[in-house]
Write a protein that holds these residues in place. Sequence first.
Motif, short mmCIF file in Angstrom:
data_model
loop_
_atom_site.label_atom_id
_atom_site.label_comp_id
_atom_site.label_asym_id
_atom_site.label_seq_id
_atom_site.Cartn_x
_atom_site.Cartn_y
_atom_site.Cartn_z
N ARG A 82 0.89 4.08 -2.88
CA ARG A 82 0.67 5.49 -2.53
C ARG A 82 1.82 6.36 -3.02
O ARG A 82 1.61 7.46 -3.54
CB ARG A 82 0.51 5.61 -1.02
CG ARG A 82 0.23 7.01 -0.56
CD ARG A 82 -0.08 7.02 0.94
NE ARG A 82 -0.41 8.35 1.37
CZ ARG A 82 0.42 9.16 2.00
NH1 ARG A 82 1.64 8.76 2.30
NH2 ARG A 82 0.05 10.37 2.37
N THR A 83 3.04 5.88 -2.86
CA THR A 83 4.21 6.62 -3.34
C THR A 83 4.17 6.79 -4.85
O THR A 83 4.47 7.87 -5.37
CB THR A 83 5.50 5.91 -2.91
OG1 THR A 83 5.49 5.75 -1.49
CG2 THR A 83 6.73 6.69 -3.32
N LEU A 98 1.51 6.73 -6.80
CA LEU A 98 0.42 7.63 -7.19
C LEU A 98 0.74 9.09 -6.85
O LEU A 98 0.35 10.00 -7.58
CB LEU A 98 -0.88 7.21 -6.51
CG LEU A 98 -1.48 5.89 -6.99
CD1 LEU A 98 -2.70 5.55 -6.16
CD2 LEU A 98 -1.81 5.93 -8.46
N ALA A 99 1.47 9.29 -5.76
CA ALA A 99 1.83 10.66 -5.38
C ALA A 99 2.91 11.24 -6.28
O ALA A 99 2.98 12.45 -6.49
CB ALA A 99 2.28 10.70 -3.93
N GLY A 116 0.81 -1.21 0.00
CA GLY A 116 0.00 0.00 0.00
C GLY A 116 0.84 1.26 0.00
O GLY A 116 0.53 2.23 -0.71
N LEU A 117 1.92 1.27 0.78
CA LEU A 117 2.82 2.43 0.79
C LEU A 117 3.48 2.63 -0.57
O LEU A 117 3.65 3.76 -1.03
CB LEU A 117 3.88 2.27 1.88
CG LEU A 117 3.41 2.50 3.31
CD1 LEU A 117 4.53 2.17 4.30
CD2 LEU A 117 2.97 3.94 3.50
#
Length: 191
Positions: free
Chosen positions: A101-102, A104-105, A97-98
């Motif tokens: 998220r990274t 996508l960011a 998940g991290l």
Amino acid sequence: MQLLPSLQGILSDPSISTRIALLGFAWIAAASFAHFFTACWLLRRFSREGPVLPVLLPQLEEKWVRAIFGLRIWVWFRRIGLALSFVAVLTAAAELGLQVRTLLAAGPSGPDWRMTLAEHVDRMVATVAILAIAIMLRVIVGGLANVIAVRAQNFVTASNSLVSREEVQRVRAFLDRLEDSGVDTMEPPGE
């Protein structure tokens, strides 16, 4: 994404989820085999000692209670291993998940984002596979150990059905009183 390369790659992976998954698997395997061998030892021991006459039953039951405590310790160790394996799956999911998220960011990036994402997905798949293998090992070896432990316990519980000398003498005295009173014990009722 294939399972075997994922499992092979997890051995060289230094992440925390990998270490916890391997620790949980080793813990489950060691506790399951120790549980199995302890149950075999109990069967060997109590098949030689039991069943006994009711006069000796309290000593045998006391030995059984002390021996079964060691068996229950291994069951709890297996549960700790399962908890560790479950924590490893949750940790791998958090790492995945991290990473997502990274990615996508960061927005659009080069082609190597697929490689890092594939590594995290492979780690997640391998961690779940290790958990599944550990559960299968626990069920198979632990199930056999439980069957053997029940067989060993039968030698203790069979002692309850043995007849003592006093009970035999009571039955003989009862039959002697019946014969003395003139009741024919061999005739079927109603004749």
